[in-house]
Motif scaffolding. Structure first.
Motif, short mmCIF file in Angstrom:
data_model
loop_
_atom_site.label_atom_id
_atom_site.label_comp_id
_atom_site.label_asym_id
_atom_site.label_seq_id
_atom_site.Cartn_x
_atom_site.Cartn_y
_atom_site.Cartn_z
N ARG A 131 0.84 -1.20 0.00
CA ARG A 131 0.00 0.00 0.00
C ARG A 131 0.87 1.26 0.00
O ARG A 131 0.58 2.24 -0.70
CB ARG A 131 -0.92 -0.02 1.22
N THR A 132 1.95 1.23 0.77
CA THR A 132 2.89 2.37 0.77
C THR A 132 3.50 2.56 -0.61
O THR A 132 3.60 3.69 -1.11
CB THR A 132 4.00 2.14 1.81
N ALA A 133 3.92 1.46 -1.24
CA ALA A 133 4.50 1.55 -2.58
C ALA A 133 3.49 2.09 -3.57
O ALA A 133 3.84 2.89 -4.46
CB ALA A 133 5.00 0.18 -3.02
N GLN A 134 2.24 1.68 -3.44
CA GLN A 134 1.22 2.18 -4.35
C GLN A 134 1.01 3.69 -4.17
O GLN A 134 0.89 4.44 -5.15
CB GLN A 134 -0.10 1.45 -4.12
N GLU A 247 12.59 13.75 -5.44
CA GLU A 247 12.27 13.19 -4.13
C GLU A 247 11.15 12.15 -4.24
O GLU A 247 11.17 11.12 -3.57
CB GLU A 247 11.86 14.30 -3.17
N ALA A 248 10.17 12.43 -5.09
CA ALA A 248 9.09 11.47 -5.29
C ALA A 248 9.63 10.17 -5.87
O ALA A 248 9.23 9.07 -5.46
CB ALA A 248 8.02 12.06 -6.21
N LEU A 249 10.56 10.28 -6.80
CA LEU A 249 11.17 9.08 -7.38
C LEU A 249 11.98 8.32 -6.33
O LEU A 249 11.96 7.08 -6.29
CB LEU A 249 12.08 9.46 -8.55
N ARG A 250 12.70 9.06 -5.48
CA ARG A 250 13.51 8.40 -4.45
C ARG A 250 12.62 7.62 -3.48
O ARG A 250 12.91 6.45 -3.15
CB ARG A 250 14.33 9.44 -3.69
N GLN A 251 11.54 8.24 -3.03
CA GLN A 251 10.64 7.56 -2.10
C GLN A 251 9.93 6.39 -2.76
O GLN A 251 9.70 5.35 -2.13
CB GLN A 251 9.62 8.56 -1.55
N PHE A 252 9.59 6.56 -4.02
CA PHE A 252 8.97 5.48 -4.78
C PHE A 252 9.92 4.28 -4.86
O PHE A 252 9.53 3.13 -4.59
CB PHE A 252 8.63 6.00 -6.17
N ASP A 253 11.16 4.54 -5.19
CA ASP A 253 12.15 3.46 -5.31
C ASP A 253 12.40 2.78 -3.96
O ASP A 253 12.54 1.56 -3.88
CB ASP A 253 13.45 4.03 -5.87
N ALA A 255 10.26 2.54 -1.42
CA ALA A 255 9.09 1.73 -1.08
C ALA A 255 9.07 0.43 -1.88
O ALA A 255 8.72 -0.64 -1.36
CB ALA A 255 7.81 2.52 -1.33
N ARG A 256 9.44 0.52 -3.14
CA ARG A 256 9.53 -0.69 -3.96
C ARG A 256 10.56 -1.65 -3.38
O ARG A 256 10.33 -2.87 -3.30
CB ARG A 256 9.90 -0.33 -5.39
#
Length: 278
Positions: A131-134, A247-253, A255-256
């Motif tokens: 859910r966090t990754a989504q 930053e959004a990409l970093r957090q996305f990566d 979480a993945r």
């Protein structure tokens, strides 16, 4: 009664007693034999019951192992599908200057669908990570869409000016692109001077008007891209949007990565447990 009659009676009585004793002995022997037969039959039945129960337990264990293997494969496929969907979105949002909005919408829907399967099949801790990754995926999606018009416009402008070879012709497409690039640079400088109190509003508006005319003369940009370039032309806005996207990409990566690590641990643990049980 004479002695001969008495002897006859005594003989008969003895014969009867002998027959009775023999019968009792035969009955006792029969009882012993019957008890032995019953005990042997009970032993055979007990052994048969143990064999049956062992076979039944083995069958149940094999069924449980097969069921666990089946569930593990379903979960592995669900986790893999979710990660694949995340990676498709990540590939699209990583290059906002080349963003295909329709493809991104389809990829984001695929993430939502894959998450639904993980939510059904996965344990609660892994579902929380999914859910966090989504959510991080959706944030990266939004940031890429916000940045895309400006990034695409700058990419188009850079391509047009970088391929220029007709320096002398002021009316050529590449010359018009170079003029638009210069006008945008001047507009950013005017915005900086205005924000720092070094120039008045009229100077900024004049620079903005010249930039708008230069962009229109190019004919390279959509209305959305034109608005993105002129709406907030300052370097600070460009840096802020770029930083938010990064930053959004970093957090996305991140979480993945958390999801993949936990999923791998859960699958490895399930495999070890099943192997030990067999």
């Amino acid at each position: 009664m004479d002695s001969e009659g008495m002897s006859t009676i005594v003989g008969a009585v003895c014969t009867l007693l002998g027959v009775a004793v023999g019968a009792l002995g035969a009955l006792a022997a029969a009882r012993v034999q019957l008890r032995g037969a019953i005990a042997q039959a009970d032993a055979v039945l007990a052994q048969a019951d143990m064999t049956y129960r062992a076979a039944l337990d083995q069958t149940h264990a094999a069924q449980r192992a097969a069921h666990e293997q089946w569930r593990r494969e379903i979960r592995r496929d669900a986790y893999a599908a979710f990660v694949t969907a995340l990676d498709e979105v990540k590939e699209l949002v990583a290059r906002p200057e080349l963003l295909d909005a329709d493809a991104l919408s389809a990829a984001s829907r695929a993430v939502t669908a894959a998450f639904a399967v993980v939510e059904l099949e996965g344990p609660a801790p892994l579902t929380d990570l999914a859910r966090t990754a989504q959510r991080r995926c959706l944030v990266a999606d939004e940031q890429a869409r916000r940045l895309a018009p400006r990034a695409t416009a700058m990419h188009v402008l850079s391509t047009a000016t970088g391929a220029a070879t007709d320096q002398a012709d002021s009316g050529s497409p590449s010359a018009l692109a170079r003029a638009a690039h210069r006008a945008l640079t001047q507009l950013r400088e005017a915005a900086f001077r205005h924000d720092t109190g070094r120039a008045d509003r009229s100077a900024y508006e004049s620079a903005r008007h010249r930039a708008a005319e230069a962009l229109d003369a190019c004919g390279l940009f959509t209305a959305e891209q034109r608005h993105a370039l002129l709406g907030d032309p300052s370097w600070e806005a460009a840096l802020r949007m770029g930083s938010e996207h990064a930053e959004a990409l970093r957090q996305f990566d991140a979480a993945r990565g958390d999801f993949v690590s936990t999923a791998r641990e859960l699958l490895d643990t399930a495999t070890d447990t099943a192997t030990g049980r067999r």
